[in-house]
Enzyme design. Sequence first.
Site, short mmCIF file in Angstrom:
data_model
loop_
_atom_site.label_atom_id
_atom_site.label_comp_id
_atom_site.label_asym_id
_atom_site.label_seq_id
_atom_site.Cartn_x
_atom_site.Cartn_y
_atom_site.Cartn_z
N GLY A 153 0.85 -1.20 0.00
CA GLY A 153 0.00 0.00 0.00
C GLY A 153 0.88 1.24 0.00
N ILE A 155 2.67 2.76 2.41
CA ILE A 155 4.00 2.65 3.02
C ILE A 155 4.84 1.59 2.29
CG2 ILE A 155 5.27 2.15 5.15
CD1 ILE A 155 2.76 3.27 6.67
N ARG A 175 -3.21 -8.17 -0.96
CA ARG A 175 -4.51 -8.83 -1.18
C ARG A 175 -4.75 -9.01 -2.67
NH1 ARG A 175 -8.39 -5.27 2.43
NH2 ARG A 175 -7.10 -3.74 1.38
N ALA A 233 4.61 -2.51 10.95
CA ALA A 233 3.15 -2.41 10.75
C ALA A 233 2.44 -2.60 12.10
CB ALA A 233 2.71 -3.43 9.71
N ARG A 234 2.11 -3.83 12.45
CA ARG A 234 1.50 -4.12 13.75
C ARG A 234 2.05 -5.45 14.24
NH1 ARG A 234 0.41 0.44 13.89
NH2 ARG A 234 -1.61 1.47 14.19
N GLU A 263 2.22 -5.13 22.68
CA GLU A 263 2.77 -3.82 22.98
C GLU A 263 2.15 -3.21 24.23
OE1 GLU A 263 3.38 -2.13 19.02
OE2 GLU A 263 3.01 -0.21 20.00
N HIS A 281 7.93 1.83 18.77
CA HIS A 281 6.82 2.27 17.91
C HIS A 281 6.96 3.76 17.55
CE1 HIS A 281 2.40 1.26 16.77
NE2 HIS A 281 2.96 2.09 15.90
N GLY A 283 7.54 4.80 14.20
CA GLY A 283 7.50 4.90 12.74
C GLY A 283 7.16 6.30 12.22
N1 LIG Z 1 5.18 1.81 12.97
C1 LIG Z 1 4.41 2.85 12.85
O1 LIG Z 1 4.53 3.83 13.57
C2 LIG Z 1 3.39 2.90 11.79
C3 LIG Z 1 2.69 1.76 11.44
N2 LIG Z 1 1.75 1.80 10.45
C4 LIG Z 1 1.06 0.57 10.07
O2 LIG Z 1 1.25 0.37 8.68
C5 LIG Z 1 0.05 -0.10 8.12
C6 LIG Z 1 0.00 0.21 6.64
O3 LIG Z 1 -0.20 1.58 6.42
P1 LIG Z 1 -0.49 2.14 4.93
O4 LIG Z 1 0.56 1.69 4.01
O5 LIG Z 1 -0.79 3.57 5.05
O6 LIG Z 1 -1.83 1.32 4.61
P2 LIG Z 1 -2.42 0.95 3.17
O7 LIG Z 1 -3.83 0.59 3.41
O8 LIG Z 1 -2.08 1.99 2.18
O9 LIG Z 1 -1.58 -0.36 2.78
C7 LIG Z 1 -1.79 -1.61 3.33
C8 LIG Z 1 -1.69 -2.65 2.23
O10 LIG Z 1 -1.79 -3.93 2.85
C9 LIG Z 1 -2.58 -4.74 2.00
N3 LIG Z 1 -3.17 -5.86 2.72
C10 LIG Z 1 -4.29 -5.88 3.48
N4 LIG Z 1 -4.54 -7.12 3.93
C11 LIG Z 1 -3.55 -7.90 3.43
C12 LIG Z 1 -3.25 -9.29 3.52
N5 LIG Z 1 -4.07 -10.12 4.19
N6 LIG Z 1 -2.15 -9.75 2.89
C13 LIG Z 1 -1.37 -8.92 2.19
N7 LIG Z 1 -1.60 -7.60 2.06
C14 LIG Z 1 -2.67 -7.10 2.68
C15 LIG Z 1 -3.64 -3.79 1.43
O11 LIG Z 1 -4.20 -4.31 0.25
C16 LIG Z 1 -2.81 -2.55 1.19
O12 LIG Z 1 -2.24 -2.55 -0.10
C17 LIG Z 1 -1.04 0.59 8.95
O13 LIG Z 1 -2.25 -0.13 8.92
C18 LIG Z 1 -0.44 0.63 10.32
O14 LIG Z 1 -0.84 -0.49 11.07
C19 LIG Z 1 1.47 2.95 9.80
C20 LIG Z 1 2.11 4.11 10.13
C21 LIG Z 1 3.10 4.20 11.16
O1 LIG Z 2 1.34 3.02 14.03
C1 LIG Z 2 1.03 4.10 13.64
C2 LIG Z 2 -0.07 4.38 12.80
O2 LIG Z 2 -0.23 5.55 12.44
O3 LIG Z 2 -0.83 3.47 12.49
#
Ligand SMILES: NC(=O)C1=CN([C@@H]2O[C@H](COP(=O)(O)OP(=O)(O)OC[C@H]3O[C@@H](n4cnc5c(N)ncnc54)[C@H](O)[C@@H]3O)[C@@H](O)[C@H]2O)C=CC1
Ligand SMILES: O=CC(=O)O
Length: 317
Positions: A153, A155, A175, A233-234, A263, A281, A283
């Site tokens: 997606g 990121i 997906r 991610a998580r 966490e 955490h 990111g």
């Molecule tokens: N460490 C941190 O501080 C941060 C962590 N995050 C985490 O990163 C995640 C992703 O953020 P974005 O890229 O903005 O989200 P996004 O929605 O743009 O990208 C997520 C991608 O994962 C794919 N996906 C969903 N289910 C899936 C599966 N079962 N198998 C494979 N791919 C799958 C989706 O199709 C999508 O392309 C967030 O949901 C969040 O949990 C985000 C920002 C900061």
């Molecule tokens: O983990 C951070 C987020 O924005 O999601």
Amino acid sequence: MKVFITYKIPEPGINLLKEKFDVDVYEGERFLTKQEMMERVKEADAVVTQLRDPVDKEFIDAGKKLKIIANYAVGFNNIDVEYAKQKGIYVTNTPDVLTEATADITWALILAVARKIIPADKFTREGKFEGWKPNLFLGYEIYGKTLGIIGMGRIGKAVARRAMGFGMKIIYHNRKRAEDDYKYNAKYVDLETLLKESDYISINAPLTKETYHLLNKERLSLLKKNAILVNTARGPIVDEKALYELLKDRKIAGAGFDVYENEPEITEGLEKLDNVVLLPHIGSATYETREKMSIMVAENIIDALEGKIPRNLVWKE
Ligand SMILES: NC(=O)C1=CN([C@@H]2O[C@H](COP(=O)(O)OP(=O)(O)OC[C@H]3O[C@@H](n4cnc5c(N)ncnc54)[C@H](O)[C@@H]3O)[C@@H](O)[C@H]2O)C=CC1
Ligand SMILES: O=CC(=O)O
């Protein structure tokens, strides 16, 4: 109208909200308990929640006047979105503005683990550096290696864009196939192939019912001996205990963690390993990004309380 903010966020967002609403910001350092949050959300028309706040049915029911839950994060797995939607309460998040910062921390982890940056820094500070040696802190090459991205997606793509500069072969699992994958020279593969072929694996998918323990013991056993796994991610996407066993037994080369399964607890023993880098955490933790996130939550709340559909509704994703 009243806005409750469960933990202080940067001022630009708070100031925007204060121009229009009565704002109740929790200013303390310790976290409010769920009970305390439920008490304060009673009178609120809008609430700004943090990714660690459990916004479940009970919390949502406590917010009798709530019109919007604005999560100060892009991930929203802490919120019972279906229930909020059923009750006609908007749920919003903060996409895009944190993409580059999170991709940077992913790369910071890849580089730090592969090149043993943390132990090497410690060694130097401790006065152990006696001069250049052919075998001092040998790490793993990055240039030309294979990067596997799980979750292509916003990121995931930003991580891929950086990988192009490292001349990497990029494969990904998502997906569904990303229509613009040609821009990153990235090849769609199934998860098993990704795990078997990657030298570096970056997890960038959201936490959902489908991704919980997506990397379980069985799938983790497919990783190469030189593999380095990075999760920004998580935590619950990976079986952390199973990963710990692999790392302890040196069945893979290393791992970088920004997030953890339970966490802020981390699997016991992880902190003793020298082939891991553990971050708390962070990111999206840059001054610029956090300010933008604060403005984004404020704009979403202003939209909702002024009768418009907020711009970052999570069910539009
Ligand atoms: N460490 C941190 O501080 C941060 C962590 N995050 C985490 O990163 C995640 C992703 O953020 P974005 O890229 O903005 O989200 P996004 O929605 O743009 O990208 C997520 C991608 O994962 C794919 N996906 C969903 N289910 C899936 C599966 N079962 N198998 C494979 N791919 C799958 C989706 O199709 C999508 O392309 C967030 O949901 C969040 O949990 C985000 C920002 C900061
Ligand atoms: O983990 C951070 C987020 O924005 O999601």
